[in-house]
Design a protein around this motif. Sequence first.
Motif, mmCIF file in Angstrom:
data_model
loop_
_atom_site.group_PDB
_atom_site.id
_atom_site.type_symbol
_atom_site.label_atom_id
_atom_site.label_comp_id
_atom_site.label_asym_id
_atom_site.label_seq_id
_atom_site.Cartn_x
_atom_site.Cartn_y
_atom_site.Cartn_z
ATOM 1 N N MET A 293 50.368 57.092 38.020
ATOM 2 C CA MET A 293 50.534 55.800 37.400
ATOM 3 C C MET A 293 49.819 54.712 38.194
ATOM 4 N N LEU A 294 49.843 54.823 39.506
ATOM 5 C CA LEU A 294 49.185 53.835 40.354
ATOM 6 C C LEU A 294 47.672 53.869 40.150
ATOM 7 N N ILE A 295 47.118 55.057 40.010
ATOM 8 C CA ILE A 295 45.675 55.194 39.805
ATOM 9 C C ILE A 295 45.264 54.582 38.469
ATOM 10 N N ILE A 296 46.063 54.797 37.444
ATOM 11 C CA ILE A 296 45.763 54.222 36.132
ATOM 12 C C ILE A 296 45.795 52.705 36.203
ATOM 13 N N SER A 297 46.781 52.168 36.904
ATOM 14 C CA SER A 297 46.883 50.722 37.075
ATOM 15 C C SER A 297 45.675 50.173 37.831
ATOM 16 N N LEU A 298 45.260 50.869 38.865
ATOM 17 C CA LEU A 298 44.099 50.448 39.646
ATOM 18 C C LEU A 298 42.832 50.470 38.801
ATOM 19 N N LEU A 299 42.632 51.535 38.041
ATOM 20 C CA LEU A 299 41.439 51.628 37.188
ATOM 21 C C LEU A 299 41.451 50.573 36.086
ATOM 22 N N THR A 300 42.625 50.259 35.560
ATOM 23 C CA THR A 300 42.742 49.201 34.555
ATOM 24 C C THR A 300 42.352 47.857 35.154
ATOM 25 N N HIS A 301 42.785 47.604 36.375
ATOM 26 C CA HIS A 301 42.448 46.347 37.055
ATOM 27 C C HIS A 301 40.945 46.262 37.331
ATOM 28 N N VAL A 302 40.341 47.360 37.752
ATOM 29 C CA VAL A 302 38.896 47.381 38.001
ATOM 30 C C VAL A 302 38.143 47.116 36.695
ATOM 31 N N GLN A 303 38.591 47.717 35.607
ATOM 32 C CA GLN A 303 37.958 47.492 34.305
ATOM 33 C C GLN A 303 38.065 46.020 33.907
ATOM 34 N N TYR A 304 39.229 45.416 34.121
ATOM 35 C CA TYR A 304 39.440 44.005 33.823
ATOM 36 C C TYR A 304 38.475 43.133 34.629
ATOM 37 N N CYS A 305 38.307 43.447 35.906
ATOM 38 C CA CYS A 305 37.410 42.678 36.769
ATOM 39 C C CYS A 305 35.950 42.833 36.341
ATOM 40 N N ILE A 306 35.568 44.006 35.922
ATOM 41 C CA ILE A 306 34.207 44.231 35.431
ATOM 42 C C ILE A 306 33.960 43.423 34.171
ATOM 43 N N GLU A 307 34.931 43.398 33.261
ATOM 44 C CA GLU A 307 34.794 42.618 32.032
ATOM 45 C C GLU A 307 34.667 41.126 32.336
ATOM 46 N N ARG A 308 35.454 40.629 33.290
ATOM 47 C CA ARG A 308 35.348 39.211 33.689
ATOM 48 C C ARG A 308 33.972 38.904 34.253
ATOM 49 N N TYR A 309 33.455 39.807 35.088
ATOM 50 C CA TYR A 309 32.136 39.635 35.682
ATOM 51 C C TYR A 309 31.065 39.577 34.592
ATOM 52 N N GLN A 310 31.134 40.488 33.644
ATOM 53 C CA GLN A 310 30.146 40.525 32.562
ATOM 54 C C GLN A 310 30.248 39.285 31.676
ATOM 55 N N THR A 311 31.466 38.830 31.426
ATOM 56 C CA THR A 311 31.655 37.620 30.621
ATOM 57 C C THR A 311 31.069 36.405 31.334
ATOM 58 N N ARG A 312 31.307 36.316 32.630
ATOM 59 C CA ARG A 312 30.749 35.202 33.401
ATOM 60 C C ARG A 312 29.227 35.242 33.388
ATOM 61 N N LYS A 313 28.645 36.435 33.511
ATOM 62 C CA LYS A 313 27.184 36.555 33.489
ATOM 63 C C LYS A 313 26.626 36.135 32.129
ATOM 64 N N SER A 314 27.350 36.420 31.065
ATOM 65 C CA SER A 314 26.862 36.071 29.732
ATOM 66 C C SER A 314 26.951 34.575 29.452
ATOM 67 N N LEU A 315 27.704 33.826 30.245
ATOM 68 C CA LEU A 315 27.798 32.375 30.058
ATOM 69 C C LEU A 315 26.451 31.684 30.254
ATOM 70 N N ILE A 316 25.551 32.322 30.964
ATOM 71 C CA ILE A 316 24.246 31.717 31.215
ATOM 72 C C ILE A 316 23.451 31.563 29.917
ATOM 73 N N LYS A 317 23.769 32.390 28.921
ATOM 74 C CA LYS A 317 23.036 32.374 27.650
ATOM 75 C C LYS A 317 23.668 31.453 26.606
ATOM 76 N N VAL A 318 24.789 30.835 26.938
ATOM 77 C CA VAL A 318 25.519 30.009 25.988
ATOM 78 C C VAL A 318 24.839 28.642 25.853
#
Length: 67
Positions: free
Chosen positions: A1-26
């Motif tokens: 369960m801890l590993i799943i939680s960790l991977l979910t958090h990493v996925q969330y952080c990657i999505e935030r990073y990608q969203t921030r990078k896409s702001l340059i095109k707005v």
Amino acid sequence: MLIISLLTHVQYCIERYQTRKSLIKVSEQQMQDMGLTHEVRQAELSQASFSGFIGDLMRKKAKETSS
């Protein structure tokens, strides 16, 4: 369960990073539609780096409440 939680958090952080990078095109009109100011956009873009990604990983994600 801890590993799943960790991977979910990493996925969330990657999505935030990608969203921030896409702001340059707005465009200015899209920023107004989203309710973003130039200052907020710049603050988010400044965190669209490796150090910003690592900072997100180190911070605990706030639990979302269903109201």
